[in-house]
Design a protein around this motif. Sequence first.
Motif, PDB file in Angstrom:
ATOM      1  N   ALA A 167      -7.984  -1.102  -4.934  1.00 24.91           N
ATOM      2  CA  ALA A 167      -6.809  -0.457  -5.533  1.00 24.91           C
ATOM      3  C   ALA A 167      -5.611  -1.397  -5.459  1.00 24.91           C
ATOM      4  N   CYS A 168      -4.530  -0.998  -6.113  1.00 22.43           N
ATOM      5  CA  CYS A 168      -3.290  -1.784  -6.093  1.00 22.43           C
ATOM      6  C   CYS A 168      -2.110  -0.880  -5.731  1.00 22.43           C
ATOM      7  N   GLY A 169      -1.077  -1.484  -5.173  1.00 21.64           N
ATOM      8  CA  GLY A 169       0.202  -0.803  -4.964  1.00 21.64           C
ATOM      9  C   GLY A 169       0.053   0.484  -4.159  1.00 21.64           C
ATOM     10  N   THR A 170       0.684   1.526  -4.658  1.00 26.21           N
ATOM     11  CA  THR A 170       0.667   2.819  -3.976  1.00 26.21           C
ATOM     12  C   THR A 170      -0.755   3.349  -3.821  1.00 26.21           C
ATOM     13  N   SER A 171      -1.592   3.136  -4.813  1.00 25.91           N
ATOM     14  CA  SER A 171      -2.975   3.625  -4.715  1.00 25.91           C
ATOM     15  C   SER A 171      -3.718   2.924  -3.574  1.00 25.91           C
ATOM     16  N   ARG A 172      -3.369   1.679  -3.312  1.00 22.92           N
ATOM     17  CA  ARG A 172      -3.997   0.989  -2.174  1.00 22.92           C
ATOM     18  C   ARG A 172      -3.522   1.605  -0.854  1.00 22.92           C
ATOM     19  N   HIS A 173      -2.264   2.004  -0.812  1.00 21.20           N
ATOM     20  CA  HIS A 173      -1.786   2.676   0.409  1.00 21.20           C
ATOM     21  C   HIS A 173      -2.557   3.972   0.649  1.00 21.20           C
ATOM     22  N   ALA A 174      -2.848   4.694  -0.439  1.00 20.47           N
ATOM     23  CA  ALA A 174      -3.687   5.902  -0.284  1.00 20.47           C
ATOM     24  C   ALA A 174      -5.036   5.496   0.301  1.00 20.47           C
ATOM     25  N   GLY A 175      -5.565   4.376  -0.177  1.00 15.38           N
ATOM     26  CA  GLY A 175      -6.854   3.901   0.332  1.00 15.38           C
ATOM     27  C   GLY A 175      -6.817   3.607   1.823  1.00 15.38           C
ATOM     28  N   LEU A 176      -5.680   3.101   2.304  1.00  9.68           N
ATOM     29  CA  LEU A 176      -5.570   2.801   3.742  1.00  9.68           C
ATOM     30  C   LEU A 176      -5.565   4.077   4.579  1.00  9.68           C
ATOM     31  N   VAL A 177      -4.974   5.148   4.052  1.00 10.14           N
ATOM     32  CA  VAL A 177      -5.072   6.433   4.762  1.00 10.14           C
ATOM     33  C   VAL A 177      -6.522   6.935   4.662  1.00 10.14           C
ATOM     34  N   GLY A 178      -7.104   6.754   3.462  1.00  8.90           N
ATOM     35  CA  GLY A 178      -8.497   7.165   3.256  1.00  8.90           C
ATOM     36  C   GLY A 178      -9.452   6.485   4.228  1.00  8.90           C
ATOM     37  N   GLN A 179      -9.134   5.257   4.587  1.00 14.47           N
ATOM     38  CA  GLN A 179      -9.968   4.532   5.557  1.00 14.47           C
ATOM     39  C   GLN A 179     -10.049   5.315   6.881  1.00 14.47           C
ATOM     40  N   PHE A 180      -8.916   5.856   7.325  1.00 12.12           N
ATOM     41  CA  PHE A 180      -8.932   6.682   8.544  1.00 12.12           C
ATOM     42  C   PHE A 180      -9.797   7.922   8.333  1.00 12.12           C
ATOM     43  N   THR A 224       4.359   9.188  -7.084  1.00 10.16           N
ATOM     44  CA  THR A 224       4.686  10.163  -6.033  1.00 10.16           C
ATOM     45  C   THR A 224       3.583  11.215  -5.926  1.00 10.16           C
ATOM     46  N   LYS A 225       3.531  12.110  -6.934  1.00  7.45           N
ATOM     47  CA  LYS A 225       2.533  13.189  -6.845  1.00  7.45           C
ATOM     48  C   LYS A 225       1.115  12.653  -7.007  1.00  7.45           C
ATOM     49  N   ALA A 226       0.957  11.505  -7.683  1.00  5.76           N
ATOM     50  CA  ALA A 226      -0.396  10.929  -7.760  1.00  5.76           C
ATOM     51  C   ALA A 226      -0.845  10.507  -6.363  1.00  5.76           C
ATOM     52  N   PHE A 227       0.082   9.951  -5.580  1.00  5.55           N
ATOM     53  CA  PHE A 227      -0.248   9.493  -4.225  1.00  5.55           C
ATOM     54  C   PHE A 227      -0.674  10.663  -3.325  1.00  5.55           C
ATOM     55  N   THR A 228       0.121  11.709  -3.293  1.00  2.87           N
ATOM     56  CA  THR A 228      -0.224  12.811  -2.373  1.00  2.87           C
ATOM     57  C   THR A 228      -1.539  13.476  -2.789  1.00  2.87           C
ATOM     58  N   THR A 229      -1.792  13.549  -4.094  1.00  3.67           N
ATOM     59  CA  THR A 229      -3.064  14.156  -4.507  1.00  3.67           C
ATOM     60  C   THR A 229      -4.241  13.201  -4.247  1.00  3.67           C
ATOM     61  N   GLN A 230      -3.994  11.897  -4.290  1.00  4.03           N
ATOM     62  CA  GLN A 230      -5.066  10.954  -3.904  1.00  4.03           C
ATOM     63  C   GLN A 230      -5.446  11.176  -2.446  1.00  4.03           C
ATOM     64  N   LEU A 231      -4.439  11.411  -1.591  1.00 12.38           N
ATOM     65  CA  LEU A 231      -4.737  11.641  -0.172  1.00 12.38           C
ATOM     66  C   LEU A 231      -5.571  12.915   0.003  1.00 12.38           C
ATOM     67  N   VAL A 232      -5.224  13.950  -0.762  1.00  9.60           N
ATOM     68  CA  VAL A 232      -5.984  15.203  -0.675  1.00  9.60           C
ATOM     69  C   VAL A 232      -7.443  14.967  -1.076  1.00  9.60           C
ATOM     70  N   ALA A 285      -0.567  15.028   8.227  1.00  6.93           N
ATOM     71  CA  ALA A 285       0.786  14.494   8.414  1.00  6.93           C
ATOM     72  C   ALA A 285       1.148  13.410   7.390  1.00  6.93           C
ATOM     73  N   PRO A 286       0.205  12.498   7.033  1.00  5.52           N
ATOM     74  CA  PRO A 286       0.605  11.482   6.038  1.00  5.52           C
ATOM     75  C   PRO A 286       1.076  12.120   4.729  1.00  5.52           C
ATOM     76  N   ILE A 287       0.450  13.210   4.340  1.00  3.17           N
ATOM     77  CA  ILE A 287       0.774  13.852   3.051  1.00  3.17           C
ATOM     78  C   ILE A 287       2.171  14.473   3.117  1.00  3.17           C
ATOM     79  N   LEU A 288       2.526  14.988   4.278  1.00  2.99           N
ATOM     80  CA  LEU A 288       3.829  15.651   4.423  1.00  2.99           C
ATOM     81  C   LEU A 288       4.956  14.641   4.662  1.00  2.99           C
ATOM     82  N   TYR A 289       4.677  13.653   5.496  1.00  2.00           N
ATOM     83  CA  TYR A 289       5.756  12.740   5.931  1.00  2.00           C
ATOM     84  C   TYR A 289       6.173  11.753   4.845  1.00  2.00           C
ATOM     85  N   VAL A 290       5.329  11.562   3.832  1.00  2.00           N
ATOM     86  CA  VAL A 290       5.727  10.625   2.776  1.00  2.00           C
ATOM     87  C   VAL A 290       6.820  11.226   1.890  1.00  2.00           C
TER      88      VAL A 290
END
Length: 365
Positions: free
Chosen positions: A56-69, A158-166, A329-334
């Motif tokens: 992934a790239c950019g914000t989507s890659r950050h979602a991937g890093l949470v996904g790794q956990f 923004t909303k794409a990121f939080t829904t990627q985390l979900v 928490a990642p979904i809320l704190y962002v």
Amino acid sequence: EKGGFKHFMQKEIFEQPLAVSNTLLDRLPLDGGGVPLGLAFTDEELRSFQRITILACGTSRHAGLVGQFYLEQLARIGVEVDYGSEYRYRDPVVMADTLAIGITQSGETADTLAAMKEAAARGARGMAICNVQGSTAARLAEATLLTHAGPEIGVASTKAFTTQLVVLLLLALRLGEARGTLDPAVRAEIIQALRELPALLERVASTERKIHQWAQKWHEATDFLYLGRGPLYPIALEGALKLKELSYIHAEGYPAGEMKHGPIALIDRHLPIVAVMPRDAHREKVLSNLQEAAARDGRILALVEEGDTGLDHIAEDVLHLPKVNPWLAPILYVVPLQLLSYHIAVIRGCDVDQPRNLAKSVTVE
Ligand code: M6R
């Protein structure tokens, strides 16, 4: 078209409770059943994966890093996360039974698509997490999980990121079920917390007034440091990216424990440090990292849980967020970090929906 909001970005930040509930719709298990994701892979295939590569790239890659956990802890599969733009140039080693997951809001990011193709050519099975049905990424992958965020117009995601985390959390639960790695009590807690998530996101959106005050106070700073640990570390990266792209202020995100290996040299009374510190397993460690920063005159702005007074003496500004299951928490704190960049950018007169030099989807290498 902006529904009473000044900018698409602001509208999209406030749409997050709805985007998350649409993304959860029909995907939470009914009594006794599994997580109904309708994946194109059988349980046997889900059990056979030995490794996951997230591209992934950019914000989507950050979602991937949470996904790794999520994926490592709940499904006990080793996960690597790579930049779409780097993966294909390092002659990657793709082991048998690798699942390559491309995460892309638009489904059209050239670097991510090229990385997904590279992984497939080397024998990986392919999945896309994507917000646009029928996009190139969705057509490339064997299986697609859609984020139902609705169209995202603002260049800042923004909303794409939080829904990627979900979606990543649901996928980790589904894989954990198939592989027998899920503690039933943890599973039940996460599912209950997901049901309550849209309402919690509504409550967090109401922190806007206070965040606006922070923006008025801090908008002239020239540098920011964002710190978090564990699954909040990618949220620190995301907070810094949002500030950079919207307000053109230099910002860096770091895992809080890494601060002492270099960035600590930057700390003085001119450097605002934005800390994300929910009440999770990493809280004590983050607290001691922040004490170090405060001892060097760093000025701390902190996001903590309601009732947490641990930073009251060292932080200059504290925002309290509702108690939340640590997995969420990642979904809320962002959200307050999105609002902070938004308001700083507006105060500085920046074009928030169309920041300079950026395009909504980067379809060139
Ligand atoms: O459409 P994609 O998710 O593939 O886009 C990836 C990045 O270009 C994107 O997230 C970019 O970093 C955003 N401007 C961040 O807000």
